[in-house]
Enzyme design. Structure first.
Site, short mmCIF file in Angstrom:
data_model
loop_
_atom_site.label_atom_id
_atom_site.label_comp_id
_atom_site.label_asym_id
_atom_site.label_seq_id
_atom_site.Cartn_x
_atom_site.Cartn_y
_atom_site.Cartn_z
N CYS A 48 0.87 -1.18 0.00
CA CYS A 48 0.00 0.00 0.00
C CYS A 48 0.91 1.23 0.00
O CYS A 48 2.06 1.16 0.45
CB CYS A 48 -0.87 -0.06 1.26
SG CYS A 48 -1.68 1.48 1.71
N HIS A 70 1.27 -3.64 6.11
CA HIS A 70 0.05 -3.60 6.94
C HIS A 70 -1.16 -4.17 6.22
O HIS A 70 -2.17 -4.44 6.85
CB HIS A 70 -0.22 -2.17 7.42
CG HIS A 70 -0.48 -1.20 6.31
ND1 HIS A 70 0.53 -0.74 5.50
CD2 HIS A 70 -1.62 -0.64 5.85
CE1 HIS A 70 0.02 0.08 4.60
NE2 HIS A 70 -1.28 0.16 4.79
N CYS A 100 -10.59 -1.59 20.30
CA CYS A 100 -10.41 -2.21 21.63
C CYS A 100 -11.75 -2.65 22.21
O CYS A 100 -11.80 -3.47 23.11
CB CYS A 100 -9.70 -1.24 22.59
SG CYS A 100 -10.75 0.10 23.20
N CYS A 106 -14.95 3.28 20.52
CA CYS A 106 -15.44 1.94 20.19
C CYS A 106 -16.89 1.77 20.66
O CYS A 106 -17.67 1.08 20.01
CB CYS A 106 -14.54 0.88 20.81
SG CYS A 106 -12.95 0.74 19.95
N ARG A 118 -5.59 3.43 17.86
CA ARG A 118 -5.61 4.28 16.68
C ARG A 118 -4.23 4.32 16.03
O ARG A 118 -3.21 4.25 16.73
CB ARG A 118 -6.03 5.69 17.11
CG ARG A 118 -6.24 6.63 15.97
CD ARG A 118 -6.54 8.01 16.48
NE ARG A 118 -7.78 8.07 17.27
CZ ARG A 118 -8.36 9.22 17.62
NH1 ARG A 118 -7.84 10.36 17.27
NH2 ARG A 118 -9.46 9.20 18.34
N CYS A 178 -6.66 -2.94 4.04
CA CYS A 178 -6.43 -1.47 4.08
C CYS A 178 -7.13 -0.74 2.93
O CYS A 178 -8.24 -0.27 3.08
CB CYS A 178 -4.95 -1.11 4.11
SG CYS A 178 -4.71 0.68 4.14
C1 CXF Z 1 -3.54 5.43 5.95
C2 CXF Z 1 -4.73 6.22 6.31
C3 CXF Z 1 -4.43 7.61 6.71
C4 CXF Z 1 -3.25 7.78 7.59
C5 CXF Z 1 -2.06 6.99 7.19
C6 CXF Z 1 -2.43 5.57 6.90
N1 CXF Z 1 -3.97 4.12 5.84
C7 CXF Z 1 -3.28 3.07 5.44
O1 CXF Z 1 -2.56 2.97 4.50
ZN ZN Z 2 -2.61 1.05 3.61
#
Ligand code: CXF
Ligand code: ZN
Length: 380
Positions: A48, A70, A100, A106, A118, A178
């Protein structure tokens, strides 16, 4: 019980030793999960933009050596103390922002911005004890977004794992971890276009095309794709985009072009570039009286959004969203079901695939702006 439970696992991970330098596949040690943590065997991960952004580390706190990644899918290997809703063998998607289930966010139906879990890109350690679970010769290798999925095994807080249908193909639903949930959710959860309506999507990368996919499944009749690169228009047709505007082809603001095309403006717009001028255009191109614009793209730190307040007084609405407003544990399993029920398409987002040993090729593709998602297949 597998023999690795409670033991340190040695496995391969792609380590970012320094900003902007190719990742190096190393043997790392992965400590067992501590309280409220889960060790996950990653089977697939995909690249990503956020991974590339923090790898380049331009204008940010550099955290190295680090294991990036991620967007991924995997299987629970073992669980730490206090983890009750996951067990070895469960199929999971790690998510960079957690749930959480106990904080004010949440507990609120309206928020997915968990106070405890977060996103925090500067944090390279686990929240429980402030330590890294990865090491090489006893030296810590830092985490990224609480997920660090460029590793055969990783340790994740239980609140950052969505347990999904074990029948779902991990190599495909991986992208819901994501980018695709971010774009799709921005449209279906926040912009909420009505059947037959018009939607403008700014930026036709993976997130923007996922926003378009959300508009398509919502039954929008006109989906206007806006991008500075006209090469992206052909591909965007597969995602339901019906018309294209390249702002470079016009000598007036793109919001004026869109207003003229649509008799006053689109019903909804979704901004997926992070460019401040695109954000302003995305807001100003919605119809007065009912138009809603949704911001998804991440701006530069010093950007300022400037528009006439009259645009609000004439009943345009501006919203922003994070991870498509999805709560990772509560909502993502349902998005996987939507894919399983053929209510949304995912395969078309995966344009490339490389084995884990060639992960740097995925970076090259993204740096060249080629394709949407490059799937990285782990080689256990
Ligand atoms: C992003 C969303 C906004 C902040 C940084 C991360 N998401 C994932 O790639
Ligand atoms: Zn991402």
């Amino acid at each position: 019980m597998s023999s690795t439970v409670g033991q340190v696992i040695k496995c391969k991970a792609a380590v970012a030793w320094e900003a902007g330098k190719p990742l190096v596949i190393e043997e790392v040690e992965v400590a067992p999960p501590q309280a409220m943590e889960v060790r996950v065997k990653i089977l697939f991960t995909s690249l990503c933009h956020t991974d590339v952004y923090f790898w380049e580390a331009k204008g940010q706190t550099p955290v190295f050596p680090r294991i990036l990644g991620h967007e991924a899918a995997g299987i629970v290997e073992s669980v730490g103390e206090g983890v009750t809703d996951l067990q070895p063998g469960d199929h999971v998607l790690p998510v960079f922002t957690g749930e959480c289930k106990e904080c004010d966010h949440c507990k609120s139906e309206e928020s997915n911005m968990c106070s405890l879990l977060r996103i925090n890109p500067d944090r390279g350690v686990m929240i429980g004890d402030g330590k890294a679970r990865f090491s090489i010769n006893g030296k810590p290798i830092y985490h990224f977004l609480g997920t660090s999925t460029f590793s055969e095994y990783t340790v994740v807080h239980v609140g950052c794992l969505a347990k999904i249908n074990p029948l779902a193909p991990l190599e495909t639903v991986c992208v819901l971890s994501c980018g695709i949930s971010t774009g799709f959710g921005a449209t279906v959860n926040v912009a909420k276009p009505k059947k037959g309506s018009s939607v403008a999507v700014f930026g036709l990368g993976a997130v923007g095309l996922a926003a378009a996919e959300g508009a398509r499944v919502s039954g929008a009749s006109r989906i206007i794709g806006v991008d500075l690169n006209s090469d992206r228009f052909e591909q965007a047709k597969k995602f339901g985009v019906t018309e294209f505007v390249n702002p470079k082809d016009h000598d007036r603001p793109v919001q004026e072009v869109i207003a003229e095309m649509t008799g006053g403006g689109v019903d909804r717009s979704v901004e997926c570039t992070g460019n401040i001028n695109a954000m302003i255009s995305a807001f100003e191109c919605v119809h007065d009286g009912w138009g809603v614009a949704v911001l998804v793209g991440v701006p530069h730190n010093d950007d300022v959004f400037k528009t006439s307040p009259v645009n609000f007084l004439s009943e345009r609405t501006l919203k922003g969203t994070f991870y498509g407003n999805y709560k990772p544990r509560s909502d993502i399993p349902g998005v996987v079901e939507k894919y399983m029920n053929k209510e949304m398409e995912l395969e078309k987002f995966i344009t490339h695939e490389v084995p884990f040993s060639e992960i740097n090729k995925a970076f090259d593709l993204m740096l060249r702006g080629e394709g949407l998602r490059c799937l990285i297949r782990m080689e256990h």
